[in-house]
Design a protein around this motif. Structure first.
Motif, PDB file in Angstrom:
ATOM      1  N   ASP A 284      12.838  33.419  49.808  1.00  0.00           N
ATOM      2  CA  ASP A 284      13.081  32.306  48.880  1.00  0.00           C
ATOM      3  C   ASP A 284      12.513  32.633  47.513  1.00  0.00           C
ATOM      4  O   ASP A 284      13.159  32.430  46.470  1.00  0.00           O
ATOM      5  CB  ASP A 284      12.420  31.023  49.407  1.00  0.00           C
ATOM      6  CG  ASP A 284      13.295  30.395  50.478  1.00  0.00           C
ATOM      7  OD1 ASP A 284      14.437  30.860  50.621  1.00  0.00           O
ATOM      8  OD2 ASP A 284      12.813  29.466  51.154  1.00  0.00           O
TER       9      ASP A 284
ATOM     10  N   LYS B 225      14.537  33.156  44.101  1.00  0.00           N
ATOM     11  CA  LYS B 225      14.269  32.376  42.875  1.00  0.00           C
ATOM     12  C   LYS B 225      14.068  33.320  41.697  1.00  0.00           C
ATOM     13  O   LYS B 225      14.552  33.084  40.587  1.00  0.00           O
ATOM     14  CB  LYS B 225      13.033  31.502  43.088  1.00  0.00           C
ATOM     15  CG  LYS B 225      13.364  30.283  43.925  1.00  0.00           C
ATOM     16  CD  LYS B 225      12.497  29.089  43.546  1.00  0.00           C
ATOM     17  CE  LYS B 225      12.919  27.886  44.366  1.00  0.00           C
ATOM     18  NZ  LYS B 225      12.159  27.729  45.613  1.00  0.00           N
TER      19      LYS B 225
ATOM     20  N   GLU C 104      17.308  34.650  40.672  1.00  0.00           N
ATOM     21  CA  GLU C 104      18.043  33.630  39.955  1.00  0.00           C
ATOM     22  C   GLU C 104      17.566  33.580  38.493  1.00  0.00           C
ATOM     23  O   GLU C 104      18.374  33.588  37.553  1.00  0.00           O
ATOM     24  CB  GLU C 104      17.742  32.283  40.620  1.00  0.00           C
ATOM     25  CG  GLU C 104      18.891  31.324  40.602  1.00  0.00           C
ATOM     26  CD  GLU C 104      18.523  30.099  41.426  1.00  0.00           C
ATOM     27  OE1 GLU C 104      18.642  29.018  40.879  1.00  0.00           O
ATOM     28  OE2 GLU C 104      18.079  30.255  42.593  1.00  0.00           O
TER      29      GLU C 104
END
Ligand code: ATP
Ligand code: MG
Length: 493
Positions: free
Chosen positions: A260, A264, A267
């Motif tokens: 995760d 992130k 991203e």
């Protein structure tokens, strides 16, 4: 309910015990009865033979001197023995000399046929009568025949008495056997019944911490300790399985958290890259445009062409960056599941295409009432790309035709977009769904080669699959499935 009462094995053990002891007793009683009957008959035969001998010796003279009165008296002495029905004295040729019958109601005496060379003869008539014959000899010469007939009532009475005693003995012994087996089954059936109850509990509750507490002897003790040992092993394995499961769970959680975090980060990286790349691109495009405008008329044609190419390339790079960002966003965005009217969606897509290219003439066929459960925004992208491709690759086709429909196969709905455009070599079908994979020249059919990769990702996120079928120059058909609405009903948002 106590274990012993509900245990089938306990009841079986009792029955087996009683059956075994009952059988042994019946056999023993039958042997005893048979022995008694045989000895009784032998004893009776001996008695009757002795009596026949006495009559023979006492009547030999009477026969010789033809004195039936003396012979009658001798025969009458047989009445001392109540089981003798009667006796007779006969001439050697079988004629009756004299006879005695205990009761005139009895069957009359009939001398049995006996071979003449036999001195003594007897015959048991079942359990009814005994016939005894003895020849009377005087100086070795046959002078007559003695015949005594007895009933065997004593024997049948003895048998009845013994039978009654045997019955009582059998009953008492069976009761005793049952009592004994009650004690015995405590030692055998109770541990087995407990084992069975425990095994049932294990299979239903899966609680491996339980143990058999009763003790047994011999094989039972071995069975109980092996069972307990097996339980201990299962408990150990269960524990270690649970431990490794917890460990795995923890690892998965840690990895997911790490994933995760890196997602992130990616991203954020993508965002900054796109942002950072976009502003220099905008500058290149903007300044190229400024140059073209400022130096309008002062630049030769080749310079103008170069600047135009710079602008086109930077705009194309902008599109590429947008497409890539779009592709990466599909995997990250949360899916929603709603009923989607695919037919209506397809019509909107076609309308937009027609507005963008009003001079195109394309025959459009859209099946009515095609519905699906999924993310409306993403499904719109699927149709945008598939119908968009069909629209684009039929641009060289004078009678262009694009169809959106569905078919049912093995309970699954398969949607399809079919066109009669440029088509492609089906050998390359698999490749088309990769990023930047194109089969047609850019100047013929423009595009970045990201559309089908986006379709593939969206369809897979919906639990479906996409594939294609085509012939060069004769059009292509793209098929896709989405997981059935039933499978989604639990997640519908
Ligand atoms: N309907 C079709 N008929 C013929 N070829 C097709 C069709 N759809 C896709 N293709 C082939 O598959 C390639 C990949 O399609 P995809 O949609 O991914 O890219 P694109 O349409 O070229 O560009 P983009 O969709 O990114 O603008 C196309 O370049 C084309 O060669
Ligand atoms: Mg495309």
């Amino acid at each position: 309910m106590p274990l012993a009462d509900r245990s089938l094995i306990a009841r079986r053990l009792t029955w087996m015990n009683m059956l075994a002891s009952g059988t042994a007793l019946v056999v023993a009683i039958l042997i005893l009865l048979a022995y008694d009957l045989v000895t009784f008959r032998e004893m009776m035969l001996v008695n009757r033979s002795v009596q026949a001998k006495v009559v023979e010796s006492n009547t030999a003279a009477a026969l010789t001197f033809d004195d039936p009165l003396t012979a009658e008296r001798t025969l009458a002495a047989l009445s001392a023995e109540p089981r003798i029905e009667g006796g007779g004295l006969y001439r050697p040729d079988g004629r009756l000399f004299t006879s005695y019958l205990r009761d005139p109601a009895l069957d009359p005496l009939v001398l049995p046929e006996v071979p003449s060379d036999l001195i003594d003869w007897h015959r048991f008539e079942g359990l009814r009568r005994l016939h005894v014959i003895r020849r009377v000899l005087l100086d070795g010469k046959p002078t007559g025949v003695v015949y005594i007939r007895s009933d065997l009532q004593e024997a049948t009475e003895r048998l009845k008495g013994y039978g009654a005693i045997a019955g009582v003995v059998l009953l008492v012994s069976l009761a005793a056997a049952q009592l004994v087996s009650r004690v015995a089954r405590h030692a055998i059936s109770e541990p087995i019944a407990e084992l069975a109850a425990l095994a049932t509990r294990l299979s239903t509750e899966r609680d491996y911490s339980v143990r058999v507490t009763t003790t047994g002897q011999g094989e039972l003790a071995v069975l109980i300790s092996a069972f307990n040992e097996m339980l201990a092993q299962i408990q150990d394995r269960d524990q270690s399985l649970r431990d490794s499961h917890d460990l795995l769970e923890e690892r998965v959680q840690r990895r997911t958290a790490a994933l995760d975090a890196s997602n992130k980060e990616l991203e954020a990286f993508c965002y900054s890259v796109s942002h950072d790349l976009r502003s220099p691109l905008r500058s290149i495009d903007g300044f190229s445009q400024a140059l073209l405008e400022d130096l309008d008329g002062r630049l030769d044609d080749s310079c103008v062409e170069h600047l135009r190419r710079i602008r086109a390339a930077s705009q194309r790079m902008g599109t590429l960056i947008d497409d890539l960002l779009n592709l990466s966003r599909i995997t990250r965005t949360e899916l929603t599941h709603k009923p989607v009217d695919l037919s209506a969606l397809a019509r909107t897509v076609v309308d937009d295409l027609a507005i963008a290219q009003p001079n195109r003439r394309v025959a459009i066929v859209i099946a009515e009432g095609l519905e699906a459960l999924g993310d409306p925004r993403l499904l719109r992208q699927v149709l945008d790309n598939l119908i968009g491709n069909a629209w684009k690759f039929t641009s060289k086709q004078p009678a262009a035709r694009v169809e959106f429909g569905a078919l049912e196969k093995e309970g699954e709905t398969i949607y399809f977009v079919k066109d009669n455009g440029a088509g492609f070599d089906p050998a390359y079908t698999e490749r088309l769904f990769g990023v930047f994979q194109r089969l047609h020249a850019m100047n013929e059919f423009p595009g970045t080669g990201v559309g089908l990769a986006i379709v593939d990702r969206i369809v897979r996120r919906h639990g479906g699959r996409v594939w294609a079928d085509a012939t060069i120059g004769r059009g292509a058909t793209f098929y896709f499935t989405l997981v059935s609405s039933a499978a989604h009903s639990g997640h519908a948002a």
